[in-house]
Design a protein around this motif. Sequence first.
Motif, mmCIF file in Angstrom:
data_model
loop_
_atom_site.group_PDB
_atom_site.id
_atom_site.type_symbol
_atom_site.label_atom_id
_atom_site.label_comp_id
_atom_site.label_asym_id
_atom_site.label_seq_id
_atom_site.Cartn_x
_atom_site.Cartn_y
_atom_site.Cartn_z
ATOM 1 N N TYR A 1 19.270 -12.445 -5.056
ATOM 2 C CA TYR A 1 19.241 -11.211 -5.837
ATOM 3 C C TYR A 1 20.243 -11.260 -6.974
ATOM 4 O O TYR A 1 21.186 -12.051 -6.987
ATOM 5 N N LEU B 1 16.684 -7.907 -9.636
ATOM 6 C CA LEU B 1 15.644 -8.471 -8.777
ATOM 7 C C LEU B 1 16.205 -8.790 -7.399
ATOM 8 O O LEU B 1 17.367 -9.165 -7.275
ATOM 9 N N LEU C 1 14.747 -10.722 -3.570
ATOM 10 C CA LEU C 1 13.714 -11.340 -2.745
ATOM 11 C C LEU C 1 14.150 -11.236 -1.289
ATOM 12 O O LEU C 1 15.278 -11.616 -0.952
ATOM 13 N N GLN D 1 7.861 -2.742 -6.125
ATOM 14 C CA GLN D 1 7.829 -3.744 -5.050
ATOM 15 C C GLN D 1 6.513 -4.493 -5.104
ATOM 16 O O GLN D 1 5.455 -3.912 -5.354
ATOM 17 N N THR E 1 4.631 -7.503 -2.519
ATOM 18 C CA THR E 1 4.779 -8.154 -1.222
ATOM 19 C C THR E 1 3.722 -9.232 -1.076
ATOM 20 O O THR E 1 2.550 -9.008 -1.393
ATOM 21 N N ASP F 1 9.054 -9.840 0.328
ATOM 22 C CA ASP F 1 9.149 -8.668 -0.551
ATOM 23 C C ASP F 1 9.995 -8.994 -1.769
ATOM 24 O O ASP F 1 11.060 -9.606 -1.654
ATOM 25 N N CYS F 2 9.529 -8.558 -2.918
ATOM 26 C CA CYS F 2 10.286 -8.682 -4.156
ATOM 27 C C CYS F 2 10.476 -7.279 -4.726
ATOM 28 O O CYS F 2 9.499 -6.528 -4.843
ATOM 29 N N SER G 1 12.358 -4.731 -7.770
ATOM 30 C CA SER G 1 13.028 -4.599 -9.057
ATOM 31 C C SER G 1 13.266 -3.114 -9.313
ATOM 32 O O SER G 1 12.328 -2.318 -9.235
#
Length: 115
Positions: free
Chosen positions: A30, A34, A36, A56, A58, A102-103, A105
Amino acid sequence: MKTSSKKFIIEKEKEWEPAGEGVVRQIMGYDGQLMLVKVKFIKGAQGTPHTHYHTQTTYVASGKFEFTVDGEKRIVETGDGIYIAPDAEHGCTCLEAGILIDCFSPMRADFLDKK
């Protein structure tokens, strides 16, 4: 001072953190923009419905899940993806044990505060 993770996050060197009953996670990188996160579910575990202001996305790395996003319910499995707009209510039930990637921002500062 800039907030960020280490350059290399090695799975076997990082402990899994509790993230609900039957759910654990590893933060895999991170910075302020951002984050992850790898999330592991046992069969039957739930991602409790919730909202947050982060965008998000996924990726289903393994397993099968029933996801509800903004009132729409779908079954997703290995190789599928989910986009979750900011403030959209979402949650899931794990139908077959698996891992979600999961990402977020911007990054989930609340995940770091729980350490």
